[in-house]
Design an enzyme around this catalytic site. Structure first.
Site, PDB file in Angstrom:
ATOM      1  N   GLU A 110       0.890  -1.175   0.000  1.00 41.74           N
ATOM      2  CA  GLU A 110       0.000   0.000   0.000  1.00 41.74           C
ATOM      3  C   GLU A 110       0.918   1.212   0.000  1.00 41.74           C
ATOM      4  OE1 GLU A 110      -2.971  -1.038  -0.146  1.00 41.74           O
ATOM      5  OE2 GLU A 110      -2.771  -3.004   0.777  1.00 41.74           O
ATOM      6  N   CYS A 115      -2.038   9.567   2.988  1.00 48.91           N
ATOM      7  CA  CYS A 115      -1.715   9.109   1.634  1.00 48.91           C
ATOM      8  C   CYS A 115      -2.775   9.561   0.639  1.00 48.91           C
ATOM      9  CB  CYS A 115      -1.598   7.595   1.621  1.00 48.91           C
ATOM     10  SG  CYS A 115      -3.076   6.781   2.248  1.00 48.91           S
TER      11      CYS A 115
HETATM   12  P1  NAD Z   1       8.439   4.715   4.495  1.00 51.75           P
HETATM   13  O1  NAD Z   1       8.305   3.963   3.236  1.00 51.75           O
HETATM   14  O2  NAD Z   1       9.574   5.652   4.641  1.00 51.75           O
HETATM   15  O3  NAD Z   1       8.548   3.704   5.739  1.00 51.75           O
HETATM   16  C1  NAD Z   1       7.584   2.688   5.971  1.00 51.75           C
HETATM   17  C2  NAD Z   1       8.250   1.547   6.716  1.00 51.75           C
HETATM   18  O4  NAD Z   1       9.233   0.922   5.903  1.00 51.75           O
HETATM   19  C3  NAD Z   1       8.965   2.001   7.989  1.00 51.75           C
HETATM   20  O5  NAD Z   1       8.756   1.028   8.978  1.00 51.75           O
HETATM   21  C4  NAD Z   1      10.430   2.036   7.568  1.00 51.75           C
HETATM   22  O6  NAD Z   1      11.330   1.808   8.614  1.00 51.75           O
HETATM   23  C5  NAD Z   1      10.488   0.895   6.575  1.00 51.75           C
HETATM   24  N1  NAD Z   1      11.553   1.065   5.571  1.00 51.75           N
HETATM   25  C6  NAD Z   1      11.785   2.157   4.825  1.00 51.75           C
HETATM   26  N2  NAD Z   1      12.803   1.923   3.967  1.00 51.75           N
HETATM   27  C7  NAD Z   1      13.209   0.655   4.188  1.00 51.75           C
HETATM   28  C8  NAD Z   1      14.230  -0.175   3.621  1.00 51.75           C
HETATM   29  N3  NAD Z   1      15.019   0.265   2.633  1.00 51.75           N
HETATM   30  N4  NAD Z   1      14.370  -1.443   4.096  1.00 51.75           N
HETATM   31  C9  NAD Z   1      13.568  -1.900   5.064  1.00 51.75           C
HETATM   32  N5  NAD Z   1      12.594  -1.155   5.652  1.00 51.75           N
HETATM   33  C10 NAD Z   1      12.425   0.101   5.219  1.00 51.75           C
HETATM   34  O7  NAD Z   1       7.030   5.460   4.707  1.00 51.75           O
HETATM   35  P2  NAD Z   1       6.651   6.585   5.791  1.00 51.75           P
HETATM   36  O8  NAD Z   1       7.386   7.843   5.470  1.00 51.75           O
HETATM   37  O9  NAD Z   1       6.723   6.039   7.160  1.00 51.75           O
HETATM   38  O10 NAD Z   1       5.094   6.784   5.482  1.00 51.75           O
HETATM   39  C11 NAD Z   1       4.598   7.735   4.595  1.00 51.75           C
HETATM   40  C12 NAD Z   1       4.314   7.103   3.265  1.00 51.75           C
HETATM   41  O11 NAD Z   1       3.341   6.063   3.432  1.00 51.75           O
HETATM   42  C13 NAD Z   1       3.691   8.057   2.255  1.00 51.75           C
HETATM   43  O12 NAD Z   1       4.275   7.832   1.006  1.00 51.75           O
HETATM   44  C14 NAD Z   1       2.231   7.688   2.236  1.00 51.75           C
HETATM   45  O13 NAD Z   1       1.559   8.007   1.056  1.00 51.75           O
HETATM   46  C15 NAD Z   1       2.307   6.214   2.466  1.00 51.75           C
HETATM   47  N6  NAD Z   1       1.047   5.703   3.004  1.00 51.75           N
HETATM   48  C16 NAD Z   1       0.283   4.886   2.217  1.00 51.75           C
HETATM   49  C17 NAD Z   1      -0.944   4.445   2.686  1.00 51.75           C
HETATM   50  C18 NAD Z   1      -1.829   3.532   1.881  1.00 51.75           C
HETATM   51  O14 NAD Z   1      -2.695   2.889   2.458  1.00 51.75           O
HETATM   52  N7  NAD Z   1      -1.666   3.437   0.579  1.00 51.75           N
HETATM   53  C19 NAD Z   1      -1.387   4.838   3.940  1.00 51.75           C
HETATM   54  C20 NAD Z   1      -0.555   5.659   4.713  1.00 51.75           C
HETATM   55  C21 NAD Z   1       0.664   6.082   4.236  1.00 51.75           C
END
Ligand code: NAD
Length: 484
Positions: free
Chosen positions: A244, A278
């Site tokens: 997502e 999001c």
């Molecule tokens: P992010 O992708 O930076 O992090 C999400 C998770 O992934 C965190 O736990 C982080 O530690 C982990 N992570 C990040 N990079 C990684 C890697 N290289 N290896 C392993 N783990 C890793 O997202 P964020 O900044 O926490 O959240 C905001 C984003 O989430 C926005 O882009 C938003 O649109 C999206 N979002 C989507 C939905 C949906 O349902 N589609 C809902 C809410 C937020």
């Protein structure tokens, strides 16, 4: 405050690096501890595999009882959950209270969804009976984003556990506190140890988890991370991957009679949760001319009137962004689009150092060139003026993403067009783009996910179907040309 890892129902300090999170309203630490290292992650995975043997065989009715007790326990902790979320990531208390309520509501929705979409069915057949059932995958890694640090991981964990999987939850390092409260609610509900393990930490912990022998990865977060995971698991169809991701969401406003209502919808779409949803609108598409000018003026009025403050200040609409770094990233993004020809109608400013406070912003990019098709996760909306409705739809769809979109209009014919032509998984009429029903699927095409939408459809990715032909006893087979 519990840090590190929660394995087999017990917390212990992690072997990885220390990290902390500061409240973005005050700069004071809201969480500090050690992250889980690769050994901790391996131990959590072993624990989850061990627990899977028993949990997957536990009758569904018992799993439902435990999850329903979890809902009650979440209800008792709703105040703590809301405060923990607000302190970590800064959103207004009313916003976090709504998140806590949604977490509790998730259980009843997930039970209904499982029965409807991943239940059992028997049909009479000439040979006896055809039967459908669903089986759990095994050990699911759950990664959460910071903006709904309780609700979104909970939206993977609850349906996964109901279906008989066990989980390893890696909370967002930007909002870690709520995980401890969730674990304590599960414990009080009687979830057997090992069914939910928690590994705190950032990317290194996440990297260890995706290298471990997991059966699925349920992810909500940015497109960059989701695409990275998609590449990581390429060629491994046996690992279920539910992604997502974000959006570059369009909102079209096309000649509705009530300019004020349209401006309310636009401002809420863009600035709710300080633009950190999001489904927030990132692009506002308006007709050229006096009507569009009036809508912009009304949105500017609202943006200027929005009350901003620390999460526990009464009657605020917006808290800060999640961190000071996020605030400066938002400023940089605005500077970039202005350098490419955007006109800041209402500039985004970062107000206090050491905090994440920013002001809401509106930038006209109609004459700009090379604006990247990217999600800025903050309260900035880009305005595009177009001459006709065809151009409006074309601009709306000019994105690699497809999460949410909306049309504000009175005209049913225009809506009928938008409904069939706009490419968005969440497509609303005369409602903010950021509004979605928990009783519906949530997700969208393009870079917004991998066609495994969550919310009501999470039941689909938490279990695999098993179809059987059942005959009471073996009988001789016949077929043309087959020896009898
Ligand atoms: P992010 O992708 O930076 O992090 C999400 C998770 O992934 C965190 O736990 C982080 O530690 C982990 N992570 C990040 N990079 C990684 C890697 N290289 N290896 C392993 N783990 C890793 O997202 P964020 O900044 O926490 O959240 C905001 C984003 O989430 C926005 O882009 C938003 O649109 C999206 N979002 C989507 C939905 C949906 O349902 N589609 C809902 C809410 C937020």
């Amino acid at each position: 405050m519990k840090d590190g890892v929660y394995i087999d129902g017990k917390w212990r300090a992690g072997g990885g690096a220390a990290f902390s999170k500061a409240c973005p309203a005050t700069g004071e630490a809201s969480w500090q501890g050690r992250s889980a290292d690769a050994e901790d992650v391996a131990a959590a995975v072993v624990s989850a595999h061990r627990a899977f043997a028993g949990w997957s065989r536990t009758p569904l009715s018992e799993r439902i009882d435990i999850l329903e007790r979890y809902a009650e326990e979440l209800g008792k902790r709703a105040g703590d959950i809301a405060e923990a979320i607000s302190r970590d990531m800064g959103k207004a208390l009313w916003d976090s209270q709504a998140e806590a309520a949604t977490m509790k509501a998730k259980i009843a929705v997930s039970v209904a969804a499982l029965k409807e979409r991943a239940g059992e069915r028997d049909e009479a057949a000439a040979f006896g009976q055809a039967r459908l059932t669903h089986r759990p995958h095994g050990v699911m890694a759950v990664f959460g984003p910071f903006n709904f640090p309780g609700h979104l991981p909970n939206g993977h964990i609850v349906p996964a556990l109901l279906a008989g999987n066990t989980c390893i939850f890696k909370p967002s390092e930007l909002a870690p506190s709520v995980a401890e409260i969730m674990a304590s609610a599960f414990e009080a509900a009687g979830l057997p140890p090992g069914c939910l393990n928690v590994v705190h930490g950032g990317r290194e912990t996440g990297a260890a988890l995706i290298e471990a022998p997991i059966n699925g990865l349920l992810f909500t977060g940015s497109a960059a991370t989701g695409v990275f995971f998609h590449k990581h698991f390429a060629g491994r169809p046996e690992v279920i991957l539910a992604l997502e991701m974000g959006g570059n969401n369009p909102l079209i406003i096309w000649d509705p009679s009530d300019v004020d209502a349209a401006a309310d919808i636009a401002a809420q779409s863009a600035f709710l949760t300080t633009g950190q949803r999001c489904s927030c609108a990132r692009r506002l598409i308006l007709p050229s001319g006096a009507f569009g000018d009036a809508v912009i003026e009304a949105i500017v009025d609202r943006a200027k009137g929005i009350r901003i403050g620390a999460w526990n200040t009464p009657d605020i609409f917006m808290g800060p962004l999640v961190s000071e770094q996020a605030a400066w990233q938002a400023v940089d993004f605005q500077d970039m689009i202005v350098s490419r020809g955007g006109k800041a109608i209402l500039p985004l400013t970062a107000s206090q150092s050491g905090t994440g406070f920013v002001s809401p912003s509106i930038v006209d990019v109609t004459q700009a060139q090379d604006i990247p098709d990217e999600e800025l996760f903050g309260p900035l909306i880009q305005v595009v003026r177009v001459s006709g409705f065809d151009a409006a739809i074309a601009r709306a769809n000019a994105t690699k993403y497809g999460l949410s979109g909306g049309l504000v209009c009175d005209d049913d014919t225009l809506w009928a067009r938008a409904y069939t032509e706009m490419k968005a998984g969440i497509l609303n009429r005369n409602r903010p783009t950021a509004g979605a029903s928990g009783a519906m699927p949530f997700g969208g095409p393009g870079l917004s996910g991998n066609f495994r939408p969550g919310a009501y459809y999470a039941a689909d990715y938490c279990a695999w179907p098993q179809a059987s032909q059942l005959a009471p006893k073996a009988v001789r087979m016949t077929a043309p040309g087959f020896p009898s």
